[in-house]
Design an enzyme around this catalytic site. Structure first.
Site, mmCIF file in Angstrom:
data_model
loop_
_atom_site.group_PDB
_atom_site.id
_atom_site.type_symbol
_atom_site.label_atom_id
_atom_site.label_comp_id
_atom_site.label_asym_id
_atom_site.label_seq_id
_atom_site.Cartn_x
_atom_site.Cartn_y
_atom_site.Cartn_z
ATOM 1 N N GLN A 27 -4.753 0.475 -1.476
ATOM 2 C CA GLN A 27 -5.328 -0.318 -0.776
ATOM 3 C C GLN A 27 -5.119 -1.881 -1.333
ATOM 4 O O GLN A 27 -5.691 -2.591 -2.318
ATOM 5 C CB GLN A 27 -7.002 -0.305 -0.738
ATOM 6 N N PHE A 28 -3.936 -2.368 -0.739
ATOM 7 C CA PHE A 28 -3.164 -3.308 -1.368
ATOM 8 C C PHE A 28 -4.011 -4.750 -1.158
ATOM 9 O O PHE A 28 -3.839 -5.797 -1.723
ATOM 10 C CB PHE A 28 -1.815 -3.692 -0.824
ATOM 11 N N THR A 29 -4.889 -4.541 0.040
ATOM 12 C CA THR A 29 -5.637 -5.720 0.359
ATOM 13 C C THR A 29 -6.754 -6.120 -0.688
ATOM 14 O O THR A 29 -7.424 -7.170 -0.375
ATOM 15 C CB THR A 29 -6.343 -5.538 1.880
#
Length: 145
Positions: free
Chosen positions: A78-80
């Protein structure tokens, strides 16, 4: 490295309508990798997650780890989690690691959890995923290394 851990009754991730990972009880993990992360951060969070006592005993107190409860993990990259929203209306993801750095660390993270004899299911790195789960408690903890 940042992990949003949610104790869950069940969780699954689908990509293009196909289930890529599914668990019954355990942890739903959203895993973010930043530009400065190394194996050191992976090791710290693996130990922390494996040892956290977030499952209730017979007295209703959180006294059991995921290993003691024979729970499973659904791990989703989950890069966000590294979104910067301080300026403007569109988030910046400059602190998120590039895929060539993040993917190997996420895979290492998952394999080290498996080495602790925890069943680990995953999403697909970089894919658009549909994640569904039932939070148990609710119990949600944010961990950082």
């Amino acid at each position: 490295m940042k992990v949003v851990l949610q104790r869950c009754k069940n969780a699954k991730v689908t990509v293009d309508g196909e289930i890529t990972g599914q668990i019954d009880h355990g942890y739903m993990l959203l895993v973010g990798i930043t530009t400065t992360d190394t194996e050191k951060e992976v090791d710290y969070l693996v130990e922390k997650i494996a040892g956290l006592r977030l499952f209730e005993d017979e007295d209703g107190k959180m006294n059991h780890s995921i290993q003691e409860m024979n729970g499973s993990i659904l791990s989703v990259s989950q890069f966000t989690l590294y979104a910067d929203t301080k300026r403007g209306r569109r988030p910046s993801f400059i602190e998120a690691a590039r895929p060539e750095q993040a993917k190997p660390l996420w895979e290492l993270f998952n394999s080290k959890l498996q080495a602790k004899e925890i069943q680990v299911e995953t999403g697909i790195f970089g894919a658009m995923m549909d994640v569904t789960f039932t939070n148990d408690g609710p119990v949600t903890i944010v961990l950082e290394a």
